[in-house]
Motif scaffolding. Structure first.
Motif, short mmCIF file in Angstrom:
data_model
loop_
_atom_site.label_atom_id
_atom_site.label_comp_id
_atom_site.label_asym_id
_atom_site.label_seq_id
_atom_site.Cartn_x
_atom_site.Cartn_y
_atom_site.Cartn_z
N SER A 27 0.95 -1.27 0.03
CA SER A 27 -0.10 -0.10 0.00
C SER A 27 0.97 1.18 0.01
O SER A 27 0.68 2.07 -0.51
N CYS A 28 2.02 1.03 0.67
CA CYS A 28 2.92 2.27 0.59
C CYS A 28 3.39 2.78 -0.80
O CYS A 28 3.64 3.74 -1.23
N GLU A 29 3.65 1.65 -1.69
CA GLU A 29 4.17 1.68 -3.02
C GLU A 29 2.72 2.16 -3.86
O GLU A 29 3.15 3.00 -4.54
N GLN A 30 1.82 1.67 -3.62
CA GLN A 30 0.38 2.05 -4.57
C GLN A 30 0.28 3.53 -4.23
O GLN A 30 0.05 4.44 -5.06
N TYR A 31 0.28 3.99 -2.93
CA TYR A 31 0.00 5.46 -2.55
C TYR A 31 1.33 6.35 -2.75
O TYR A 31 0.90 7.56 -2.43
N ARG A 49 15.15 -6.84 4.48
CA ARG A 49 15.70 -6.56 3.33
C ARG A 49 14.80 -7.36 2.19
O ARG A 49 14.59 -6.79 1.22
N LYS A 50 14.32 -8.63 2.52
CA LYS A 50 13.76 -9.37 1.60
C LYS A 50 12.39 -8.77 1.18
O LYS A 50 11.99 -8.57 0.15
N TRP A 51 11.69 -8.16 2.31
CA TRP A 51 10.40 -7.65 2.13
C TRP A 51 10.45 -6.65 1.21
O TRP A 51 9.33 -6.20 0.34
N THR A 52 11.59 -5.81 1.31
CA THR A 52 11.52 -4.32 0.75
C THR A 52 12.44 -4.30 -0.57
O THR A 52 12.63 -3.35 -1.42
N GLU A 53 12.61 -5.55 -0.97
CA GLU A 53 13.83 -5.80 -2.20
C GLU A 53 13.03 -5.15 -3.28
O GLU A 53 12.01 -5.69 -3.68
N GLY A 54 13.94 -4.11 -4.22
CA GLY A 54 13.32 -3.59 -5.56
C GLY A 54 12.08 -2.77 -5.23
O GLY A 54 11.49 -2.17 -6.09
N LYS A 55 11.65 -2.24 -4.27
CA LYS A 55 10.70 -1.47 -3.84
C LYS A 55 11.12 -0.16 -4.13
O LYS A 55 12.22 0.42 -3.99
N ARG A 56 10.17 0.85 -4.54
CA ARG A 56 10.39 2.19 -4.76
C ARG A 56 10.34 3.21 -3.78
O ARG A 56 10.80 4.35 -3.66
N TYR A 57 9.49 2.93 -2.79
CA TYR A 57 9.12 3.83 -1.73
C TYR A 57 9.38 3.40 -0.24
O TYR A 57 9.39 4.17 0.47
N VAL A 58 9.59 1.93 -0.29
CA VAL A 58 10.00 1.47 1.12
C VAL A 58 11.21 1.01 1.40
O VAL A 58 11.78 0.15 0.66
N PHE A 59 11.94 1.67 2.39
CA PHE A 59 13.52 1.24 2.61
C PHE A 59 13.58 0.93 4.03
O PHE A 59 12.99 1.57 4.90
N PRO A 60 14.32 -0.40 4.38
CA PRO A 60 14.82 -0.80 5.49
C PRO A 60 15.85 0.10 6.21
O PRO A 60 16.53 0.43 5.78
N ALA A 61 15.87 0.19 7.70
CA ALA A 61 16.84 0.73 8.40
C ALA A 61 17.24 -0.30 9.19
O ALA A 61 16.49 -1.19 9.76
N LEU A 62 18.59 -0.30 9.92
CA LEU A 62 19.17 -1.46 10.48
C LEU A 62 19.10 -0.81 11.81
O LEU A 62 19.64 0.34 12.12
N GLY A 63 18.70 -1.55 12.90
CA GLY A 63 18.47 -0.91 14.31
C GLY A 63 18.81 -1.72 15.54
O GLY A 63 18.78 -2.98 15.32
N LEU A 64 18.95 -1.17 16.55
CA LEU A 64 18.93 -2.08 17.66
C LEU A 64 18.33 -1.12 18.88
O LEU A 64 19.07 -0.14 19.38
N HIS A 65 16.88 -1.10 19.22
CA HIS A 65 16.27 -0.35 19.94
C HIS A 65 16.80 -0.25 21.63
O HIS A 65 17.17 -1.17 22.11
#
Ligand code: MN
Length: 255
Positions: A27-31, A49-65
């Motif tokens: 839906s982020c890609e669509q909107y 990274r797998k979920w967001t691979e090739g996406k134009r609008y959604v990018f993962p960030a690497l964290g440790l809360h």
């Protein structure tokens, strides 16, 4: 991504904590909503990274809360290693509230090491948690990172105006969400933060509106409310927000 066609920007969303991350990403890609998919442990990195691979609008960030550092301090080595793979880092930071105070020393070590690594690699954008620790966050930025190597974004800032001024002076951006806009101190923060340092976020699924969980599309509404607070025409304000997002994202080599 082409920033000019982007409808809105969510600079802090826990996509992987939604029941259907792939559906949310779709839906982020669509909107055409730019979404920074922050994570809470480096162990979540490969799946995000797998979920967001090739996406134009959604990018993962690497964290440790910081809330998890008490149990997961040992994962800092993995975070340092994986940071080579991405210029987007978060959620990291400090939490000085009573519940997490016992891991304070470990939090300082983890946050310092994460910033040092980001600084050594350079061109990193970092989404930062700073609850009850705003002055310490700015002090550790000062000690461990250079503003021309790391762009810090303070997410859901809830500290004093004086600490906010110091953060602005350092070069911090601020990502603003709906609960901040409905609190008096949150609205006052908007006076302190210059227009060219404002960004929008949801921190979803930890925020809600009208009894449902916020989603990245709610940043459209946040931008509208921010425009009113800054007493600016909405279109003009949106252009300023896009300019800020473009500046931050091109620093991380995303266009
Ligand atoms: Mn968060």
């Amino acid at each position: 991504m082409t920033v000019t066609t982007t409808k809105s920007f969510d600079f802090h969303c826990h996509v992987d904590l939604f029941p259907d991350p792939a559906g949310l990403i779709q839906s982020c890609e669509q909107y055409e909503i730019f979404t920074l998919a922050v994570t809470t442990t480096p162990k979540a990195w490969s799946q995000n990274r797998k979920w967001t691979e090739g996406k134009r609008y959604v990018f993962p960030a690497l964290g440790l809360h910081p809330e998890l550092v008490g149990d997961r301090k040992s994962e800092i080595g993995l975070l340092e290693d994986l940071m080579e793979e991405t210029r987007l880092v978060g959620e990291i930071g400090l939490d000085g509230s009573p519940r997490f105070r016992k891991s304070w020393d470990a939090q300082i070590e983890v946050f310092s090491r994460a910033l040092t690594r980001a600084n050594a690699l350079g061109g990193r954008v970092v989404s930062i948690h700073s609850r009850w620790a705003e002055n310490d966050v700015v002090a550790l930025l000062d000690q461990n990172a250079m503003p021309d190597r790391v762009i810090p974004i303070l997410h859901w800032y809830s500290g004093s105006q004086s600490a906010a001024r110091r953060a602005v002076e350092y070069g911090c951006y601020f990502s603003v969400n709906l609960p901040m806009l409905s609190s008096k101190s949150g609205r006052k923060l908007i006076d302190v933060v210059p227009l060219d340092r404002l960004l929008t976020e949801t921190d979803a699924p930890f925020t809600s509106v009208a009894d449902r969980s916020c989603t990245p599309v709610d940043t459209v509404q946040i931008a509208k409310q921010l425009a009113a607070l800054k007493q600016m025409p909405e279109g003009e304000f949106r252009d300023a927000l896009s300019g800020n997002a473009r500046r931050v994202l091109s620093f991380a080599d995303i266009r």
